[in-house]
Design a protein around this motif. Structure first.
Motif, mmCIF file in Angstrom:
data_model
loop_
_atom_site.group_PDB
_atom_site.id
_atom_site.type_symbol
_atom_site.label_atom_id
_atom_site.label_comp_id
_atom_site.label_asym_id
_atom_site.label_seq_id
_atom_site.Cartn_x
_atom_site.Cartn_y
_atom_site.Cartn_z
ATOM 1 N N THR A 1 0.835 -1.213 0.000
ATOM 2 C CA THR A 1 0.000 0.000 0.000
ATOM 3 C C THR A 1 0.868 1.261 0.000
ATOM 4 O O THR A 1 0.455 2.299 -0.519
ATOM 5 C CB THR A 1 -1.017 0.032 1.168
ATOM 6 O OG1 THR A 1 -0.334 -0.129 2.409
ATOM 7 C CG2 THR A 1 -2.079 -1.048 1.009
ATOM 8 N N GLN A 2 2.097 1.167 0.544
ATOM 9 C CA GLN A 2 3.019 2.315 0.449
ATOM 10 C C GLN A 2 3.433 2.512 -1.015
ATOM 11 O O GLN A 2 3.451 3.639 -1.517
ATOM 12 C CB GLN A 2 4.255 2.076 1.332
ATOM 13 C CG GLN A 2 5.255 3.226 1.297
ATOM 14 C CD GLN A 2 4.768 4.474 2.025
ATOM 15 O OE1 GLN A 2 4.226 4.375 3.112
ATOM 16 N NE2 GLN A 2 4.951 5.643 1.432
ATOM 17 N N GLY A 3 3.748 1.400 -1.702
ATOM 18 C CA GLY A 3 4.104 1.504 -3.122
ATOM 19 C C GLY A 3 2.963 2.118 -3.923
ATOM 20 O O GLY A 3 3.179 2.981 -4.785
ATOM 21 N N LEU A 4 1.725 1.698 -3.611
ATOM 22 C CA LEU A 4 0.565 2.240 -4.333
ATOM 23 C C LEU A 4 0.367 3.725 -4.050
ATOM 24 O O LEU A 4 0.109 4.511 -4.969
ATOM 25 C CB LEU A 4 -0.701 1.461 -3.948
ATOM 26 C CG LEU A 4 -0.810 0.050 -4.537
ATOM 27 C CD1 LEU A 4 -1.854 -0.762 -3.781
ATOM 28 C CD2 LEU A 4 -1.141 0.093 -6.026
ATOM 29 N N LEU A 5 0.512 4.124 -2.798
ATOM 30 C CA LEU A 5 0.297 5.553 -2.486
ATOM 31 C C LEU A 5 1.441 6.389 -3.044
ATOM 32 O O LEU A 5 1.228 7.552 -3.431
ATOM 33 C CB LEU A 5 0.053 5.767 -0.988
ATOM 34 C CG LEU A 5 1.213 5.670 0.005
ATOM 35 C CD1 LEU A 5 1.929 6.988 0.171
ATOM 36 C CD2 LEU A 5 0.685 5.193 1.360
ATOM 37 N N ASP A 6 2.633 5.818 -3.119
ATOM 38 C CA ASP A 6 3.746 6.541 -3.752
ATOM 39 C C ASP A 6 3.439 6.752 -5.238
ATOM 40 O O ASP A 6 3.555 7.871 -5.756
ATOM 41 C CB ASP A 6 5.062 5.754 -3.601
ATOM 42 C CG ASP A 6 5.605 5.783 -2.175
ATOM 43 O OD1 ASP A 6 5.106 6.583 -1.358
ATOM 44 O OD2 ASP A 6 6.528 5.008 -1.882
ATOM 45 N N GLY A 7 3.052 5.664 -5.909
ATOM 46 C CA GLY A 7 2.736 5.763 -7.342
ATOM 47 C C GLY A 7 1.578 6.717 -7.594
ATOM 48 O O GLY A 7 1.602 7.534 -8.520
ATOM 49 N N TYR A 8 0.565 6.651 -6.739
ATOM 50 C CA TYR A 8 -0.615 7.504 -6.876
ATOM 51 C C TYR A 8 -0.235 8.974 -6.692
ATOM 52 O O TYR A 8 -0.715 9.860 -7.434
ATOM 53 C CB TYR A 8 -1.652 7.078 -5.832
ATOM 54 C CG TYR A 8 -2.982 7.763 -5.937
ATOM 55 C CD1 TYR A 8 -3.928 7.337 -6.867
ATOM 56 C CD2 TYR A 8 -3.319 8.818 -5.090
ATOM 57 C CE1 TYR A 8 -5.170 7.956 -6.955
ATOM 58 C CE2 TYR A 8 -4.552 9.432 -5.166
ATOM 59 C CZ TYR A 8 -5.479 9.003 -6.104
ATOM 60 O OH TYR A 8 -6.698 9.612 -6.182
ATOM 61 N N SER A 9 0.653 9.246 -5.735
ATOM 62 C CA SER A 9 1.067 10.636 -5.471
ATOM 63 C C SER A 9 1.885 11.193 -6.633
ATOM 64 O O SER A 9 1.754 12.377 -6.983
ATOM 65 C CB SER A 9 1.877 10.716 -4.166
ATOM 66 O OG SER A 9 1.102 10.230 -3.090
ATOM 67 N N VAL A 10 2.710 10.341 -7.252
ATOM 68 C CA VAL A 10 3.492 10.781 -8.423
ATOM 69 C C VAL A 10 2.543 11.014 -9.603
ATOM 70 O O VAL A 10 2.654 12.006 -10.329
ATOM 71 C CB VAL A 10 4.584 9.739 -8.776
ATOM 72 C CG1 VAL A 10 5.322 10.152 -10.046
ATOM 73 C CG2 VAL A 10 5.573 9.576 -7.631
ATOM 74 N N ARG A 11 1.582 10.116 -9.786
ATOM 75 C CA ARG A 11 0.574 10.266 -10.862
ATOM 76 C C ARG A 11 -0.204 11.569 -10.673
ATOM 77 O O ARG A 11 -0.480 12.300 -11.625
ATOM 78 C CB ARG A 11 -0.361 9.058 -10.826
ATOM 79 C CG ARG A 11 -1.640 9.125 -11.675
ATOM 80 C CD ARG A 11 -2.430 7.884 -11.352
ATOM 81 N NE ARG A 11 -3.737 7.769 -11.944
ATOM 82 C CZ ARG A 11 -4.870 8.116 -11.336
ATOM 83 N NH1 ARG A 11 -4.839 8.676 -10.132
ATOM 84 N NH2 ARG A 11 -6.036 7.909 -11.924
ATOM 85 N N GLU A 12 -0.560 11.871 -9.419
ATOM 86 C CA GLU A 12 -1.307 13.099 -9.119
ATOM 87 C C GLU A 12 -0.492 14.339 -9.491
ATOM 88 O O GLU A 12 -1.010 15.311 -10.033
ATOM 89 C CB GLU A 12 -1.628 13.110 -7.621
ATOM 90 C CG GLU A 12 -2.527 14.216 -7.160
ATOM 91 C CD GLU A 12 -2.889 14.031 -5.690
ATOM 92 O OE1 GLU A 12 -4.061 13.798 -5.400
ATOM 93 O OE2 GLU A 12 -1.975 14.101 -4.828
#
Ligand code: CP
Length: 307
Positions: free
Chosen positions: A139-150
């Protein structure tokens, strides 16, 4: 496309690009809901989730609990200290006893790499890995990816740098497969002793010079030296580490580029990252924490649909 390919979230090495896109799209919806005055939805009203934290946590534990409450799930919180683990009860006995009380899903953090995979082979409830040893923190990897996408709109073609203790980092263990699946280029930077052997087999390049690495990247994720996972010394001293691999404003001002800085937390200020960067406009750190709730809501919601 409306279901995950997996029953559990054990690691991002197992999920597909379609799964990641579905989680991001679902998180977009939950992030909208989290901006409203009434942030609660009834999506998991009949679901009971146990948060099992066999290792310390601030962000992940609170973020999961908040995500569950926002989804109207019933939750129970377990920490190893004060439990019968101290009397010698095994992991499997602990979890089987909790499941006997009609719990539907398990969120677990454990110091042993592979603990979540082990559980998934022995119990039928959905399992979300909240960090296992040096393996993964999906879930950290997902939130990192999501924050970069944002921040950048998409991950494809971006230059993503991870700095520091890659060898002991479950965050790197999840960020690397996510970024690779989403089409970003990944480079790591740190002392050679903290870089896993054969890292290039993961499609990752290594740059030992921090300034050169920073000049290459669009976004840099700065990791903590994980002393709690080291049984021998991998760097001569934290002071020396900071001199060569610490990220500070003077260094960032010396490169001809405005890059974004991330950190999964907890930060050791003045070691891997200085306050003049951590608290600056370049920092995405608190956006990462904010996005963690929407990402975890998405993961729990989608996995509950696969029960
Ligand atoms: N990022 C992270 O896992 O932080 P915690 O250890 O505080 O949960």
């Amino acid at each position: 496309m409306s279901a995950l390919s997996q029953k559990h979230l054990l690691g991002l090495k197992y999920v597909t690009k379609q799964d990641i896109e579905l989680i991001f799209q679902t998180a977009d919806n939950f992030k909208d809901i989290l901006q409203r005055p009434i942030k609660k939805v009834p999506s998991l009203r009949d679901i009971t989730i146990a948060n099992l934290f066999f290792e310390d946590s601030t962000r992940t534990r609170i973020s999961f609990e908040l995500a569950e409450k926002r989804l109207s799930a019933d939750t129970i919180n377990f920490t190893a200290s004060g439990s019968s683990v101290k009397k010698g009860e095994t992991l499997l006995d602990t979890v089987r006893n909790i499941l006997a009380m009609k719990v539907d899903m398990i969120v677990m953090r454990h110091s042993s790499s592979g603990a979540a995979n082990f559980l998934s082979e022995n119990i039928s409830a959905n399992i979300v890995n909240a960090g296992d040893g040096t393996n993964e923190h999906p879930t950290q990897g997902l939130l990192d990816g999501y924050s970069v996408r944002e921040k950048f709109g998409e991950l494809k073609g971006l230059n993503y740098l991870i700095i520091g203790d890659i060898k002991h980092s479950r965050v790197a263990g999840s960020d690397i497969p996510l970024m690779a699946k989403m089409g970003a280029k990944v480079k790591v930077c740190g002392p050679p002793t903290l870089i896993p052997k054969h890292i290039e087999e993961l499609g990752v390049t290594y740059e030992p010079n921090l300034k050169k690495a920073l000049e290459w990247c669009d976004v840099a994720n700065v990791l903590r030296i994980q002393l709690e996972r080291m049984d021998i010394k991998f760097v001569p001293s934290l002071r020396e580490y900071s001199l060569f691999y610490g990220v500070n404003k003077v260094l960032l001002n010396s490169i001809n580029k405005d890059i974004s800085i991330m950190h999964p937390g907890p930060i050791n200020r003045g070691v891997e990252l200085n306050s003049d960067v951590a608290d600056s406009k370049q920092s995405l750190i608190l956006q990462q924490v904010e996005n963690g709730v929407a990402i975890r809501m998405a993961v729990l919601y989608l996995l509950a649909g696969r029960a």
